[in-house]
Each structure stands twice: as C-alpha cells, then as structure tokens.
Design an enzyme around this catalytic site. Structure first.
Site, PDB file in Angstrom:
ATOM      1  N   SER A 305      53.950  94.276 -69.911  1.00  0.00           N
ATOM      2  CA  SER A 305      53.289  93.729 -71.086  1.00  0.00           C
ATOM      3  C   SER A 305      54.280  93.363 -72.187  1.00  0.00           C
ATOM      4  O   SER A 305      55.090  92.452 -72.011  1.00  0.00           O
ATOM      5  CB  SER A 305      52.234  94.733 -71.580  1.00  0.00           C
ATOM      6  OG  SER A 305      51.396  94.154 -72.538  1.00  0.00           O
ATOM      7  N   ASP A 316      64.586  83.508 -71.440  1.00  0.00           N
ATOM      8  CA  ASP A 316      64.290  82.079 -71.495  1.00  0.00           C
ATOM      9  C   ASP A 316      65.064  81.358 -72.590  1.00  0.00           C
ATOM     10  O   ASP A 316      65.301  80.146 -72.497  1.00  0.00           O
ATOM     11  CB  ASP A 316      62.787  81.861 -71.701  1.00  0.00           C
ATOM     12  CG  ASP A 316      61.989  82.120 -70.439  1.00  0.00           C
ATOM     13  OD1 ASP A 316      62.602  82.499 -69.419  1.00  0.00           O
ATOM     14  OD2 ASP A 316      60.750  81.965 -70.458  1.00  0.00           O
ATOM     15  N   LYS A 330      52.474  92.142 -66.013  1.00  0.00           N
ATOM     16  CA  LYS A 330      51.225  92.142 -66.785  1.00  0.00           C
ATOM     17  C   LYS A 330      51.324  91.069 -67.869  1.00  0.00           C
ATOM     18  O   LYS A 330      52.071  91.219 -68.829  1.00  0.00           O
ATOM     19  CB  LYS A 330      50.969  93.503 -67.427  1.00  0.00           C
ATOM     20  CG  LYS A 330      49.694  93.535 -68.272  1.00  0.00           C
ATOM     21  CD  LYS A 330      49.491  94.889 -68.931  1.00  0.00           C
ATOM     22  CE  LYS A 330      48.213  94.909 -69.765  1.00  0.00           C
ATOM     23  NZ  LYS A 330      48.269  93.998 -70.933  1.00  0.00           N
TER      24      LYS A 330
END
Length: 548
Positions: A305, A316, A330
C-alpha cells in the site's frame, strides 16, 4: 469521514449488487408442497428491497427466534468480502482499537511488557510517561491490577493490554514485585497519552550513510521522520536508506508528505482514480528538505500500500535505488464510512497508480483466500530466491522518467533483487527459535544482569561486553535445560546467526531499538547489499537515469 446515512442507505446498494450478481432470487420458492404448513399463504416481498425482505421474512416466519441485529452483523462481512480483499466491516466495539495504531497515541500507562513464566514483566518504560513518573522501572513484575492478582493465572498479552489501557485521565492500580524488595509495591497510575512510534530507529551505519526504519504510515509518522532526518543530517548524512520492509501501509497523505521531501517541484508522486472518484494527481511542491540527498529504499514481500506508493514514486522518478524483493501488490484506496451505530466500513473507492501509470494491485479474481495465499505461492515458486522465477506481464510495460522499463500487474519490483538468505538456518536453530527460547533467555539474562548492563551507553560497548561473556554458550545450555538437545552440525551452521540475534535481543532490552538494529544489521543481507551498492556508487546510476 462520517455520513448520516442510515445503515440501509449505505449498505443496501452494495448488497443489492452482490445479490443480483450472484443470481439469488427472492420472490420465488423452490420448496416442495410438504415444506409449507397447511393453510399458510406465501407472501412475496417487494423485489426492490430484497435484503430487508429476507431479514423480515426470517424474523417473522423462521422456525426459531433469531437475533436480527446479530444476523445483520454476520451478513455485512459476507457481502463485502465478495468485493475485494481490502474492503472490510468494523463493528462498533472494534472501531476505536482499529484506529488506535494509525492515530498515533492511546490511553495507557506507558510500558512495554513481556509475559515470562506466567508473570508480566516490564521490559521498558516510556520516557516521561505515566509509569516512569510514579517510579516503575524495567524489570518490575506486575503481579496485580486493580486488586486482582494476574500472576500465575495464564493471562495472555491481549488481556493485559485490556486491563492497562483505558480512557485518558482514568486511574489504574498495579501491584509490583521488584527484585531485592520484599512484598508488593503498590502504585496508582493515571493513564496518559502514549505515543505509538512508527519510525522505529534512525542512526548512522557509516560516516556518510544514514538508516531510518519506518514500520507504518501513522498520523505522527511524518513528524517522526523529519526528526530522524534532522538528527542524521547533524551527523553529515549524505546517503539515506529508508527501510519499508514489513510496512503494510497506512495513511496515504502521510506517505505523500514523506515522498515530497525527496522530489523536485512538479514531479508526479501518485494519482488515484475510481468510478465515483475522478482522477486526482498529486505533485511534489519543491519544498522538500532532501531533494539532493542520495536515497535507497528497502522493500520486501510484506511492503504494501503506502509503502508501495513510496517505492513506486521514487523508482518511477529515477530518484533513488530500490533494493530487496517484490512488494505485496496492494493498489486499492480505502475510505472509511461511519454507520449510525458507530460501526464503520472501509470501502475501496479508487485505485492508485505510480507516476509511470503502473497499477500495482495484484489479481484477486480467485477469491480472498487465494489472494492472501499468494505469498506462499511465491515462496513455493522460488521467487524469494531467484529473480528469474518471476514472470512479468509484458503487456504491462511502463517507463520511468528517464526511460527505464518497469512492470505493472502486481507489486513493485526492486532495481536490485536480493534473494532470501537461508545459509544460517538449521533444524537446531528452528527448534530453539520456534519455542521462543532465544527470546526468553535474552529476557532472563537482561533481567539478571540489568544493573551491570545499564552501565553501557553505546551499542558498541554493550556488544563487546556480551562477546566477552560468551552469551551464546549460555543460550545453548539454557536450550538443553529446556529439552533441546545440542546439535553440533546445526550449531556450526547457525552459530553466527544465533549469536547475532541473541546479542540484538539483549541489546533491545537495555538500549531499545538503538541497541537492536545496529547489531541485527550484521546478518541483514538486504541491508548489506544496499550499503554495498551505495559505496560502489550504483545508486547514482538510477538517480542519473541509466539502466542497470
């Protein structure tokens, strides 16, 4: 967030959808003629309100008396579990406890305890907390609570917590047995606000590399994180390792605030989107205090999460190196909805996506049980030991800001994969560990030698003393006395691991986490690989956008 909707208004749309999808039809009966009492009339309730109709039908016509409230309480979880694995119902009596860990504090007496030989022993006392103020010290045994003897009663940890926690400002009486003192010492403690720490430790691993362990994203985590960063900067920290292993998540906004400390202005952190939740993009505001600090993030199969949001945003944006193993997977956002009776539903309202557009939620189409067994399946498939055993969905290819290829479809894959190290495991080690003998011995040794051990103010000095004392040999004898026969081959295989873990447990009893983590780091393969990558300059390759 609280709404004044009735229970029916909140739950009924979900119920109706689940019922229709499942093909359950009320309004028809498949009973044989002998199943209906003579002369009875079949009443067909309106199909627009089927759940209420079923409950009313059961309440009025069922052969035995049923508790409608109890039936409703059992029905709601059954409905919700057909949605996704993370939408959950929390009964009214459990809401406070469910929120406590993330809210950052609770009403208590401020001690950490362990149950040894059927007796509650105080391991540590919260500095400045209610217990320290009245004079309770580590090593004290809690024999009685509110005039009720609990020692020797087979009480478990949850029961002890239930007795000691309570509303702020309320009082609790404890009877304490202290070493070298005759009789019980009676204390009346006024419960206070006890912080739930989520940044477990922050310290310098080398002269330039700092380490911070974050166990959850709770309400106070961001402030704790900033405090730890400030302390490390004072020691000239140039490379930071943020350890998110085992961190199952928490508040999304807290994770975003922490990520913001590392990214330049305008960098996308995360975006969320759902059927009733239009896409929301979150960008860094450029005010972070660590935009130029080299960063490495540790993750494993239990990082989930908000931890994955953190790792995904850093990866990224090519901002730092991700080291470890593939995270849990998740990618669903839950929002709490309060119901009129004080209960709550944490309903999935959106999915979150990393800056490259990755949705990292792993599949759950085969049901909740299969979903949670995915970790076991990964282990059996060999994923914990070989990166090549992971099958990527090539249709879910994404690219970082500098063009490195990453994959969606389930978890965040680290830049540097570290297989699970089992070289120190043996049957002998597991026999000792599974019966908690190492932990018990560490507790006993710490208690028996507390006055002497408290003289050591640094972990280095304490560890040097423990090496001279040969505490591992004492553990082996303790294990033998408790039925674990000595195994020479197993001992040789596990000697380094057992000795290091034992010293770390003892150090935790004396110096808390500042004693535990620096010692356990000696057998922490993921952390050792991260340090090696930093020292080799490989983390800069990611920061510069070059594909490793």
């Amino acid at each position: 967030m609280s709404y004044k909707n009735s229970l029916r208004q909140v739950v009924l749309p979900l119920v109706l959808a689940a019922v229709l999808a499942g093909g359950v039809f009320i309004g028809k009966t498949f009973s044989s003629p002998g199943d209906v009492s003579p002369g009875s009339r079949l009443f067909i309730y309106p199909q627009t309100n089927k759940i209420d109709a079923v409950l009313r039908l059961i309440e009025e016509q069922y052969v035995d008396t049923v508790d409608k409230v109890e039936l409703t309480e059992s029905l709601i979880p059954e409905i919700l579990k057909n949605l996704d694995p993370h939408t959950v119902y929390i009964p009214a009596e459990d809401v406070k406890e469910a929120n406590q860990e993330l809210e950052g504090n609770f009403g208590g007496i401020g001690v950490q305890f362990s149950i040894q030989n059927d007796t509650v022993m105080v391991i540590s006392v919260v500095p400045g907390g209610p217990s320290e103020k009245v004079g309770i010290i580590p090593g004290d045994r809690i024999i009685a609570v509110n005039d009720s003897v609990i020692a020797g009663k087979g009480i478990d940890s949850d029961e002890v917590v239930g007795m000691l926690r309570g509303e702020l400002g309320t009082k609790v009486k404890v009877g304490i047995l202290r070493r070298d003192r005759k009789g019980l010492l009676d204390f009346e403690i006024t419960r206070g606000s006890i912080p739930v720490t989520s940044v477990e430790v922050g310290y310098m691993i080398t002269d330039s590399i700092g380490y911070v362990k974050v166990s959850r994203f709770a309400r106070n985590t961001y402030q704790e994180f900033l405090t730890a960063l400030a302390r490390l900067k004072a020691y000239n920290c140039q490379n930071l390792i943020v350890d998110l292993r085992g961190n199952s998540g928490g508040y999304l906004d807290i994770a975003i605030s922490m990520i913001n400390e590392f990214l330049p202005k305008g960098s996308l952190i995360v975006y969320t989107e759902g059927k009733a939740s239009p896409r929301q993009d979150v960008y860094a505001n450029g005010l972070g205090s660590c935009k130029d600090m080299r960063l490495t993030v540790l993750i494993d199969e239990f990082s989930a999460s908000a931890s994955e949001i953190f790792a995904g945003a850093i990866q990224d944006n090519d901002r730092g190196l991700i080291v470890g193993r593939r995270s849990f997977g998740k990618g669903l956002v839950q929002q709490p909805f309060s119901l009129p009776d004080g209960s709550s539903i944490r309903l999935t309202v959106a999915r979150y996506y990393t800056p490259s557009g990755r949705g990292i939620q792993k599949p759950y189409t085969n049901g909740v049980e299969d979903y949670h067994r995915d970790i076991i399946a990964r282990f059996q498939h060999g994923e914990f030991f070989e990166r090549d055993s992971i099958e990527f969905d090539t249709s879910l290819e994404f690219y970082t800001v500098n063009g490195r290829k990453v994959f969606g479809g389930g978890g965040v894959m680290p830049d540097v994969f570290v297989p699970r190290d089992t070289s120190g495991f043996s049957d002998y080690y597991f026999k000792i560990r599974d019966r908690a003998l190492m932990y018990q011995f560490a507790l006993k040794y710490s208690d028996d030698n507390r006055i002497q051990l408290q003289r050591f103010e640094t972990v280095e000095a304490l560890e040097h003393h423990l090496d001279k004392e040969n505490v591992l040999a004492r553990l082996i004898k303790y294990a033998a006395d408790n039925g674990i026969k000595y195994d020479e081959k197993g001992f040789r295989q596990s000697k380094n691991l057992m000795g290091t873990e034992l010293k770390a447990y003892i150090a935790r009893n004396i110096l808390d986490n500042m004693g535990f983590y620096p010692i356990i780091a000696q057998v922490d393969e993921i952390l050792k690989v991260a340090v090696s990558e930093i020292q080799a300059g490989n983390d800069v390759l990611v920061f510069d956008g070059k594909n490793k």
